[in-house]
Design an enzyme around this catalytic site. Structure first.
Site: not given
Ligand code: GLY
Length: 349
Positions: A122, A144, A186, A222, A232, A236, A243, A265
């Site tokens: 967990r 993420k 990116e 970021k 998000e 975000r 994308h 990518h």
């Molecule tokens: N790569 C996009 C994000 O981390 O939200």
């Protein structure tokens, strides 16, 4: 690639109890022990066969009780089978809740290692050491973590923030130029939607000579976004600029790493950004940057197939899809588009 020797830089992701430092410094992989406790716990170092083995060894050598686990290189490793194998190896190593997983590699190792950390018992501590430009400028921060289900990317995962991120610029020295450019695309995304000074670094003669500043500025932007919208729910989504079409092209052309003829990518994201730039002068400047870097300006993909993929995109809601548009340098806007407008966006009418 030439890497200028710069002093170390640090950013701190401010997420209350989940806050962490992002260390940017040539050679910092050798200093992992200064940034996290490795003395009294087991350390599972995850890497892949495409990453020079000495990077994972540098990390493991600082930990009295460590093991290195190497998965096959490429996007194909972000799957249920390899995920299960890593968890089995963690269990066999005797890891418990207080132990640590360190990912050393690109986005695949970071995403998979992060998800293994999020789900093993967990949730255990996770440290991310990105070794590609693409992972250094983007995926290594923000929490993420995910694996793919077949061709559906990142569909199983969790938000799980690392305890620290070590960005070692020395690891970029061995990367082939196309891989460097893949990551720069990116970073250029970030410049276009949020940071004109970052964009300006790409208009220099040799943008790759400014790599430390490019990585730093990309992560700074970021970080600011993630601090305001970790999960998000709103802003975000701007990081998905390029994308929506990019993923469609990736699905049709095949992603390099899965298919030898595929596109990287970053190359797909670059192609996906072009139709979203509304300012024609900015579009011209962006195309000039692509040409200088050697990024593609045409997808060479069947548009009908790209359209079909986008219509089934996991982010599509009913008959609408949200896309991020750029009305001018440093600005973005989220548009909910009826599916019927997608063909025009792809230049099919
Ligand atoms: N790569 C996009 C994000 O981390 O939200």
């Amino acid at each position: 690639m030439k890497i200028k020797d710069v002093r170390s830089m640090k950013l701190t992701m401010q997420l209350k109890s989940r806050s962490y430092d992002i260390i940017l410094k040539a050679g910092c992989l050798a200093n992992l022990h200064q940034f996290t406790n490795v003395a009294n716990r087991k350390v599972f170092v995850l890497t892949d066969s495409g990453v020079p083995a000495e990077y994972a060894q540098t990390v493991a050598a600082q930990c009295p009780d460590s093991t290195v686990y190497t998965i096959p290189r490429g996007e194909g490793s972000k799957c249920l089978k390899v995920y299960g194998q890593v968890l089995q190896a963690m269990l066999a190593f005797g890891m418990d809740r207080k132990d640590l997983l360190v990912s050393v590699g690109g986005g695949v190792v970071g995403d998979l290692g992060g998800f293994c950390s999020a789900s093993y018992m967990r949730g255990i501590d996770f440290v991310n050491c990105p070794t590609t430009v693409l992972s250094q400028v983007d995926s290594s921060i923000g929490g993420k973590t995910a694996i793919d289900l077949g061709e559906t990317k990142n569909i199983v995962g969790a938000f799980w923030q690392p305890k620290v991120v070590l960005v070692d610029f020395d690891t970029l020295k061995t990367l082939p130029r196309r891989q460097v450019v893949n990551g720069l695309a990116e970073a250029l995304k970030t410049g276009i939607i949020g940071d004109p000074q970052l964009f300006a670094l790409f208009e220099c003669e040799h943008p790759e000579d400014n790599i430390e500043q490019i990585v730093y500025r990309s992560l700074k932007f970021k970080k600011k976004i993630v601090e305001q919208d970790e999960r998000e729910g709103s802003i975000r989504a701007c990081l998905n600029f390029g994308h929506t079409i990019g993923h469609g092209i990736e699905a049709v052309r095949g992603v390099r790493g899965r298919r030898t003829t595929g596109l990287y990518h970053g190359e797909c994201v670059a192609l996906g950004m072009l139709p979203m730039i509304e300012d024609t002068a900015l579009l011209k400047r962006t195309r000039a940057i692509y040409r200088a870097l050697g990024l593609p300006t045409r997808a060479g993909a069947n548009k009908e197939k790209v359209l079909a993929y986008m219509q089934h995109d996991k982010k599509a809601r009913g008959d609408h899809i949200t896309v991020i548009k750029c009305p001018g340098l440093g600005c973005w806007r989220a548009d909910s588009l009826p599916m019927t407008e997608l063909p025009a966006l792809l230049g099919m009418e």
